[in-house]
Design a protein around this motif. Structure first.
Motif, mmCIF file in Angstrom:
data_model
loop_
_atom_site.group_PDB
_atom_site.id
_atom_site.type_symbol
_atom_site.label_atom_id
_atom_site.label_comp_id
_atom_site.label_asym_id
_atom_site.label_seq_id
_atom_site.Cartn_x
_atom_site.Cartn_y
_atom_site.Cartn_z
ATOM 1 N N SER A 159 -11.351 2.311 7.622
ATOM 2 C CA SER A 159 -10.376 1.219 7.584
ATOM 3 C C SER A 159 -10.757 0.235 6.481
ATOM 4 O O SER A 159 -11.812 0.348 5.858
ATOM 5 N N GLU A 184 8.266 5.061 7.215
ATOM 6 C CA GLU A 184 6.821 5.204 7.032
ATOM 7 C C GLU A 184 6.262 4.048 6.209
ATOM 8 O O GLU A 184 5.224 3.466 6.563
ATOM 9 N N ASN A 185 6.950 3.678 5.135
ATOM 10 C CA ASN A 185 6.484 2.572 4.301
ATOM 11 C C ASN A 185 6.579 1.244 5.034
ATOM 12 O O ASN A 185 5.731 0.367 4.862
ATOM 13 N N LYS A 200 -1.460 6.110 1.077
ATOM 14 C CA LYS A 200 -0.015 5.915 1.204
ATOM 15 C C LYS A 200 0.364 4.459 0.934
ATOM 16 O O LYS A 200 1.442 4.185 0.393
ATOM 17 N N LEU A 201 -0.528 3.534 1.301
ATOM 18 C CA LEU A 201 -0.252 2.112 1.110
ATOM 19 C C LEU A 201 -0.126 1.775 -0.365
ATOM 20 O O LEU A 201 0.790 1.057 -0.778
ATOM 21 N N LEU A 232 3.538 0.906 7.136
ATOM 22 C CA LEU A 232 2.333 0.632 6.347
ATOM 23 C C LEU A 232 2.283 -0.821 5.882
ATOM 24 O O LEU A 232 1.210 -1.430 5.827
ATOM 25 N N SER A 286 -6.164 7.985 4.750
ATOM 26 C CA SER A 286 -4.817 8.487 4.535
ATOM 27 C C SER A 286 -3.816 7.346 4.398
ATOM 28 O O SER A 286 -2.970 7.349 3.491
ATOM 29 N N ASP A 287 -3.922 6.359 5.278
ATOM 30 C CA ASP A 287 -3.019 5.200 5.208
ATOM 31 C C ASP A 287 -3.256 4.400 3.929
ATOM 32 O O ASP A 287 -2.313 3.861 3.345
ATOM 33 N N PHE A 327 -5.433 -1.559 6.240
ATOM 34 C CA PHE A 327 -5.144 -0.149 6.508
ATOM 35 C C PHE A 327 -6.151 0.377 7.520
ATOM 36 O O PHE A 327 -7.266 -0.142 7.657
ATOM 37 N N LYS A 328 -5.753 1.432 8.241
ATOM 38 C CA LYS A 328 -6.554 1.943 9.360
ATOM 39 C C LYS A 328 -7.460 3.102 8.981
ATOM 40 O O LYS A 328 -8.473 3.351 9.663
#
Length: 262
Positions: A33, A86-87, A123-124, A90, A119-120, A115-116
């Motif tokens: 994270s 999804e966005n 994408k962030l 995020l 992967s996040d 972010f966690k």
């Protein structure tokens, strides 16, 4: 007044590609994270505006009013158009702070996005850099196109435009276990530098003097290797700092490439 508006439009065009001083900080934790923070100081933009606009002109445009506010992105993202579900998930935990005071040459924009997991985080970055996405979210402020919002507050220059993410999008930024990677995407860079608006703004950017563009990465443990020789490693080897100038970065974007293994 017409000349003032034309000059202000030119300055806002500069804002789209350069924000005078950008401080990007990435904080990583052992569990994957962390948080992405971007702080921008655009006070010099107001110095230039005041060099050609009278106090009366500024009052007529609503630029004499101060603004100090914190915006929770979920209040804007949830109702924004053209943003995927999804966005939205995020970005909704992000926070934006805006301080604007022309009399004191103060124009600060601070954004924080948690972010966690890795992967996040990947994408962030893609979501933040998505063309037009952040501008659409900012329309919730009702301060676009140089018009004051419904609350009577002054406009936020650049709201609704490509903003900070336009330059940062030339890099592919990826997170994985034990590694932070920032590498140049040549196709996106070539597209950016071929934009006539960017070329037109370079002369005005030079008038503003040095424009810092700095990156700080805080690691959960000691760095094993850092690819960029210009990067500065802290005494405990857990913080990596890479400093650059915006104009130099535009001409030599490889100077901001970095791979950190820890």
């Amino acid at each position: 007044m017409k000349q003032y508006k034309l000059m202000l439009a030119a300055l806002i065009a500069v804002f789209f590609t350069a924000c005078i001083q950008i401080e990007e900080e990435v904080e990583l934790k052992d569990d994957g994270s962390g948080q992405i923070s971007v702080s921008s100081d655009m006070g010099k933009l107001f110095e230039l505006v005041k060099s050609f606009a009278s106090e009366e002109d500024l009052q007529k445009e609503g630029m004499d009013k101060a603004l100090d506010t914190m915006i929770h992105m979920k209040d804007l993202i949830d109702t924004a158009r053209d943003i995927s579900a999804e966005n939205k998930a995020l970005l909704r935990e992000g926070i934006m702070k805006v301080k604007l005071n022309m009399k004191e040459n103060q124009f600060n924009l601070d954004m924080k996005y948690p972010f966690k997991n890795y992967s996040d985080a990947n994408k962030l970055y893609a979501a933040i850099n998505e063309k037009g996405m952040m501008g659409d979210a900012l329309k919730g402020l009702k301060q676009n196109n140089g018009e004051a919002g419904s609350d009577g507050q002054p406009p936020v220059p650049g709201a609704g435009g490509p903003g900070l993410e336009k330059f940062s999008s030339v890099y592919d930024i990826t997170f994985s276990k034990g590694e932070y990677r920032r590498t140049l995407n040549r196709a996106r860079y070539d597209s950016l530098v071929s934009d006539p608006k960017l070329q037109e703004s370079k002369g005005m950017m030079a008038m503003m003097g040095e424009m810092a563009m700095n990156l700080t990465v805080k690691l959960p443990r000691k760095a094993k290797s850092v690819s960029n020789p210009k990067a500065i490693l802290s005494d405990d080897k857990k913080t990596v700092t890479l400093k650059n100038d915006m104009i130099l970065a535009l001409d030599s974007p490889q100077n901001m490439e970095i791979i950190i293994r820890y």
